[in-house]
Scaffold this motif. Structure first.
Motif, PDB file in Angstrom:
ATOM      1  N   SER A  65     -16.972  -6.592   2.426  1.00 37.41           N
ATOM      2  CA  SER A  65     -15.691  -6.853   3.004  1.00 37.41           C
ATOM      3  C   SER A  65     -15.212  -8.319   2.982  1.00 37.41           C
ATOM      4  CB  SER A  65     -15.731  -6.652   4.436  1.00 37.41           C
ATOM      5  OG  SER A  65     -16.445  -7.639   5.164  1.00 37.41           O
ATOM      6  N   ALA A  77     -17.624 -11.548   2.298  1.00 37.54           N
ATOM      7  CA  ALA A  77     -17.547 -12.391   1.166  1.00 37.54           C
ATOM      8  C   ALA A  77     -17.209 -13.871   1.572  1.00 37.54           C
ATOM      9  CB  ALA A  77     -16.275 -11.932   0.388  1.00 37.54           C
ATOM     10  N   ILE A  82     -18.212 -13.460  -7.004  1.00 39.86           N
ATOM     11  CA  ILE A  82     -17.664 -13.008  -5.519  1.00 39.86           C
ATOM     12  C   ILE A  82     -16.619 -14.092  -5.036  1.00 39.86           C
ATOM     13  CG2 ILE A  82     -18.048 -12.955  -3.101  1.00 39.86           C
ATOM     14  CD1 ILE A  82     -20.584 -11.389  -3.685  1.00 39.86           C
ATOM     15  N   ALA A 120     -20.146 -11.798 -12.538  1.00 44.62           N
ATOM     16  CA  ALA A 120     -19.496 -10.661 -11.649  1.00 44.62           C
ATOM     17  C   ALA A 120     -19.078 -11.723 -10.428  1.00 44.62           C
ATOM     18  CB  ALA A 120     -20.531  -9.943 -11.002  1.00 44.62           C
ATOM     19  N   ARG A 152     -21.856  -0.965  -1.212  1.00 40.44           N
ATOM     20  CA  ARG A 152     -21.077  -1.203  -2.904  1.00 40.44           C
ATOM     21  C   ARG A 152     -20.536  -2.535  -3.030  1.00 40.44           C
ATOM     22  NH1 ARG A 152     -20.016   4.846  -4.373  1.00 40.44           N
ATOM     23  NH2 ARG A 152     -22.168   5.369  -4.087  1.00 40.44           N
ATOM     24  N   GLN A 153     -19.752  -2.972  -1.989  1.00 41.81           N
ATOM     25  CA  GLN A 153     -19.046  -4.428  -2.114  1.00 41.81           C
ATOM     26  C   GLN A 153     -19.040  -4.811  -0.859  1.00 41.81           C
ATOM     27  OE1 GLN A 153     -15.358  -2.937  -4.047  1.00 41.81           O
ATOM     28  NE2 GLN A 153     -14.478  -4.169  -2.229  1.00 41.81           N
TER      29      GLN A 153
END
Length: 103
Positions: free
Chosen positions: A66, A70, A103, A101, A63-64
């Motif tokens: 680390s 990133a 990152i 959104a 879901r995202q």
């Protein structure tokens, strides 16, 4: 719901201002989908958008990113991305919603 794609001649803006030329001798160009299955939801956060336990990519681990993932993702963007429509203010004066959104 449907999925559409297109190929277009973008020699002047998607190729570092024309620095990367399209090799037209490779034409015709084809794109196709094979065994493509898409799931979508009309209103995020509602029951219609509930996770499917059969989809491994919906597990919490995916879901995202680390912190390390990133950082690697940012490195790839900086070193390999040629064009980013999210930063193209001449074509998109209002930032597209999917670009916020980040990152």
């Amino acid at each position: 719901m449907g999925v559409y794609s297109t190929l277009w001649e973008a020699d002047d803006w998607a190729t570092r201002g024309g620095l990367d030329k399209i090799d037209w001798s490779k034409a015709p160009f084809y794109a196709y989908y094979k065994d493509f299955d898409i799931e979508g939801c009309a209103k995020p956060g509602t029951a219609s958008c509930a996770s499917n336990p059969n989809n491994w990519w919906e597990a919490p681990a995916y879901r995202q990113l680390s912190a390390i993932q990133a950082r690697k993702y940012r490195w790839v963007r900086v070193n390999h991305m040629i064009y980013d429509y999210c930063t193209d203010k001449s074509r998109y004066p209002v930032t597209p919603p999917e670009c916020t959104a980040g990152i």
